[in-house]
Design an enzyme around this catalytic site. Structure first.
Site, PDB file in Angstrom:
ATOM      1  N   GLN A 201       0.828  -1.216   0.000  1.00  0.00           N
ATOM      2  CA  GLN A 201       0.000   0.000   0.000  1.00  0.00           C
ATOM      3  C   GLN A 201       0.860   1.262   0.000  1.00  0.00           C
ATOM      4  OE1 GLN A 201      -0.473  -2.658   1.976  1.00  0.00           O
ATOM      5  NE2 GLN A 201      -2.592  -2.916   2.594  1.00  0.00           N
ATOM      6  N   ASP A 242      -5.751   1.007  12.869  1.00  0.00           N
ATOM      7  CA  ASP A 242      -6.997   0.274  12.613  1.00  0.00           C
ATOM      8  C   ASP A 242      -7.798   0.064  13.885  1.00  0.00           C
ATOM      9  OD1 ASP A 242      -4.916  -0.553  10.474  1.00  0.00           O
ATOM     10  OD2 ASP A 242      -6.909  -0.797   9.609  1.00  0.00           O
TER      11      ASP A 242
END
Ligand code: MRU
Length: 361
Positions: A201, A242
């Site tokens: 990513q 997260d």
């Protein structure tokens, strides 16, 4: 944020065709493709296959997925909610967004249910933009003061891991919002981007975002950070999250913990930028309690990229049938975190300071 002069969000509701549109992140950086989500199945697939990813964006996408399910069957609430909740386990924003939907949809009659769900999803989308912009504003002041304390006109060197940019939220991002806003304040910046194996990513999304925004950056493989820190080439680390526990343990993309250890050893400040919706006030011990996603072996054994023929191709890196353990996230204990940047400002990574944010959640 802007893509070649046009403003985009990573997700939005299209009133004309009554569908949800989002950027297909599996195609970046080679192709810019807009996806149409018009059912629960297409939404679950988008989250599972990581066409959309990043904790805040997963939550907003799930909220829209619930709307799309209710539009075709108002009796499907619980099944649809369950299917969405099962897509990815680690980002707490998924549960957070579905709980917001529950709060507004409870007791609403079936004729009005889809309309209320849509209005709530749109509200969450707008809130996410504002929250991320505020995270950026608070974090930018921090970067400016770090740069000023360097006492040199040289750029501030920021290291980031994975993609916590506008693609991971509705707009702005979390860690990258801090960078975009500091850039707007005139702070000279250079960003070290970890490639972030196995899905890369950093290499594919963060480099693309920073490039589109004109921010100076250099891509490094995941193991370089410690070396850079030992040689004075990193002034500060800023990452997303997260799920953060009520005690300040920060779960983020696999490899974040090792960067935090190296930063600690080299006296380099390490910040997590996250919305309050990423704090799990039910959890105390991140290592023991946060569910860590285990993903497919293919992500480690194979690589995709643009070939010289201009085609996106996938190749195998490893011997066939090698044993693979592919965990998506790790937990950085609170003691390694210098501070947490939320939409309410900066706080220490500890229970006493985070408790002040609980009423907002
Ligand atoms: O597996 P991903 O790509 O969904 O993981 C994303 C991250 O780890 C991000 O750093 C995190 O979600 C913060 S996003 C603002």
């Amino acid at each position: 944020m802007n893509v070649d002069g046009q403003h985009y969000q990573s997700i939005w509701y299209d009133e004309l065709s009554d569908c949800v549109r989002c950027i297909d992140q599996t195609k970046l950086p080679h192709e810019f493709v807009i996806l149409e989500l018009n059912s629960l199945d297409s939404t679950c697939h988008a989250i599972l296959s990581m066409q959309v990813r990043g904790a805040p964006l997963i939550g907003i996408t799930a909220a829209y997925g619930l709307y799309l399910a209710l539009k075709s069957d108002p009796a499907s609430y619980l099944d649809a909610r369950d299917a969405l909740l099962k897509t990815r386990p680690t980002a707490v924003n998924l549960k957070w967004a579905l709980e917001r939907m529950d709060a507004n949809c409870q007791g609403v009659d079936s004729k009005r249910l889809a309309g209320v769900a849509l209005a709530t999803a749109r509200e969450l989308e707008q809130q996410d933009r504002q929250v991320c912009e505020s995270i950026g504003d608070h974090g930018a002041l921090l970067l400016r003061s770090l740069w000023e304390s360097k006492g040199s006109p040289e750029p501030l060197n920021v290291l980031t891991h994975c993609n916590a940019g506008w693609l991971a939220t509705v707009d702005w991002g979390t860690a990258l919002a801090v960078i975009y806003k500091a850039n707007d304040l005139g702070v000279p910046l250079h960003v070290w981007v970890d490639e972030t194996r196995p899905r890369n990513q950093g290499a594919s999304l963060t480099c693309w975002e920073l490039g589109k925004h004109g921010i100076d950056h250099t891509l490094v493989v995941d193991n370089v950070g410690g070396h850079l820190m030992q040689h004075g080439k990193v002034d500060v680390c800023v990452v997303g999250s997260d799920r953060c526990t009520k005690t300040g343990d920060v779960c983020n993309k696999i490899g974040t913990y090792l960067k935090a250890l190296a930063a600690f050893d080299n006296d380099i400040p390490f910040y997590a930028a996250l919305p309050i919706s990423s704090i799990d006030f039910l959890m105390r011990d991140g290592i023991a309690e946060i569910p860590i996603e285990v993903r497919s072996a293919d992500e480690v054994t194979h690589l995709s990229g643009l070939s010289d023929k201009g085609l996106v191709e996938t190749i195998r890196l490893t011997p066939a049938n090698v044993n693979v353990h592919n965990v998506g996230f790790d937990v950085t204990p609170a003691r390694l975190i210098t501070g947490i940047i939320t939409e309410r400002g900066m706080c220490a990574a500890n229970e006493a300071e985070l408790a002040g944010l609980e009423s907002e959640a």
